[in-house]
Design an enzyme around this catalytic site. Structure first.
Site, short mmCIF file in Angstrom:
data_model
loop_
_atom_site.label_atom_id
_atom_site.label_comp_id
_atom_site.label_asym_id
_atom_site.label_seq_id
_atom_site.Cartn_x
_atom_site.Cartn_y
_atom_site.Cartn_z
N GLU A 203 0.84 -1.20 0.00
CA GLU A 203 0.00 0.00 0.00
C GLU A 203 0.88 1.25 0.00
OE1 GLU A 203 -3.31 2.25 2.83
OE2 GLU A 203 -2.96 0.11 3.07
N GLY B 180 -0.89 34.18 -9.25
CA GLY B 180 -2.30 34.13 -8.88
C GLY B 180 -3.06 33.02 -9.56
#
Length: 381
Positions: free
Chosen positions: A246, A344
């Site tokens: 995992e 931005g």
């Protein structure tokens, strides 16, 4: 930027990568925005993935799987990241849950469930975490009590990936109240059984299209034959043996995300201009991306070695923990540094870099927190 081709790839892997790329690009990526809003993928996608052979690729063919090994799982996971299609829960279903059944299930359990996992008829989840327990498996309070030829399961689980669509849940429950970690067992619970119910689909800061929910078990009765393993109270050992795989698939996702992050940022900084020249022309941009690209190169080298060792059975638990720890940390560092270069626009949800930034954060938490990884690594020092 040339994409990495691992040294363990061959012609068969290349064909699988192409098939996966086509599936995620056509069947998943165009729907990601809608899936994020509904908080789960469409059920039919599981059937389509099964039809193409993209589920349970490392499960033996006699049980409906692809007959491959972990490399096949890795190839599919890498192409999922490259396609910017994060919502499909295939790695949990195929690389993690199917291997609990394949590794510890009875022949009857394997014949009953694995072919349907491979076809997509059954979606699988594993329920470890409980409200208040986090990574502390020994604190689990869900119980499975024997009554005649049945187990009666009671308890609650949370943060369960694939939980909303799951048809089969492997529940970590106490079968011996006094046994601590040695009193845990894995019990398979079909979600059609009376007393099982799903709670709310949880709102997360990232991975919005990957269904994650609460599960409740109120006097749920299942046959004793649904115990995973030859005997009760083997659950903790089973978990410890499988958690390395995992953690390695988490590392694979981290590595592919690092590569994709740098790829997207290179494209953006070469196309976008500021002060009359491309953003890439500024020394800060070049130096940042040079460092990020170096991390990608080093990361692939380490990951490839881990995958090769895992396939031959030589990957130890601390090294798997190192892969999960270091690559998930680097994934988050690169996502943050590269988002900054978008300015931005990096803060706008429609830009993939923003989704990568928020999706990446969970990688340091699930599969055992990175603090747990440090504990595991430290034990071997």
């Amino acid at each position: 930027m040339a994409r990495h081709r691992s040294r363990w790839m061959d012609a068969e892997m290349d064909a699988l990568a192409e098939l996966s790329r086509d599936f995620f690009g056509k069947e998943c990526a165009p729907h990601e925005e809608r899936w994020a809003q509904q908080q789960h993928i469409d059920r039919e996608v599981w059937l389509r993935a099964g039809e193409l052979g993209l589920l349970c690729p490392s499960i033996p063919e006699e049980y409906g799987g692809g007959g491959g090994d972990f490399r096949h799982d890795a190839v599919i996971a890498i192409e999922q990241v490259r396609a910017l299609a994060p919502s499909f829960g295939g790695p949990v279903h195929s690389t993690i849950i199917a291997h609990y059944l394949a590794g510890y299930g009875t022949d009857e359990q394997k014949k009953t469930w694995l072919p349907k996992l491979a076809s997509g008829e059954i979606v699988a989840a594993i329920a470890m975490t409980e409200p208040g327990t986090g990574s502390d498996l020994q604190a689990i309070r869900t119980t499975a009590t024997v009554q005649g030829e049945e187990y009666v399961v009671n308890g609650a689980k949370t943060f369960i990936s694939n939980g909303f669509l799951a048809d089969l849940v492997l529940v970590v429950a106490k079968t011996n109240e006094a046994g601590g970690a040695g009193g845990l067992s894995l019990i398979a619970v079909e979600t059609s059984r009376e007393g099982f119910r799903r709670g709310r689909n949880l709102h997360k800061i990232g991975q919005h299209g990957q269904d994650t929910c609460e599960l409740f078990f109120d006097e749920v009765r299942v046959p004793r034959a649904n115990l995973i393993g030859e005997a009760e109270n083997m659950g903790f050992i089973q978990l410890m043996q499988q958690l390395a795989q995992e953690r390695l698939i988490i590392a694979v996702t981290a590595m592919a995300t690092m590569e994709k992050t740098v790829e997207l940022t290179l494209e953006y900084t070469k196309e976008r201009s500021a002060f009359g020249k491309p953003i890439f022309a500024f020394q800060n941009t070049k130096f940042t991306l040079a460092e990020c690209d170096t991390a990608v190169t080093v990361g692939w080298s380490f990951l490839d070695e881990c995958i090769e060792k895992h396939v031959t059975g030589d990957l130890d638990i601390p090294t798997a923990a190192k892969a999960k720890l270091w690559l998930s940390e680097q994934q988050n560092i690169l996502a943050d540094r590269c988002l900054q270069l978008f300015g931005g626009y990096g803060y706008m949800a429609e830009y993939p870099i923003a989704r990568i930034f928020t999706d990446s954060r969970i990688q340091k938490i699930y599969g055992g927190t990175n603090e747990i990884m440090k504990e595991i690594i430290a034990r071997g020092l």
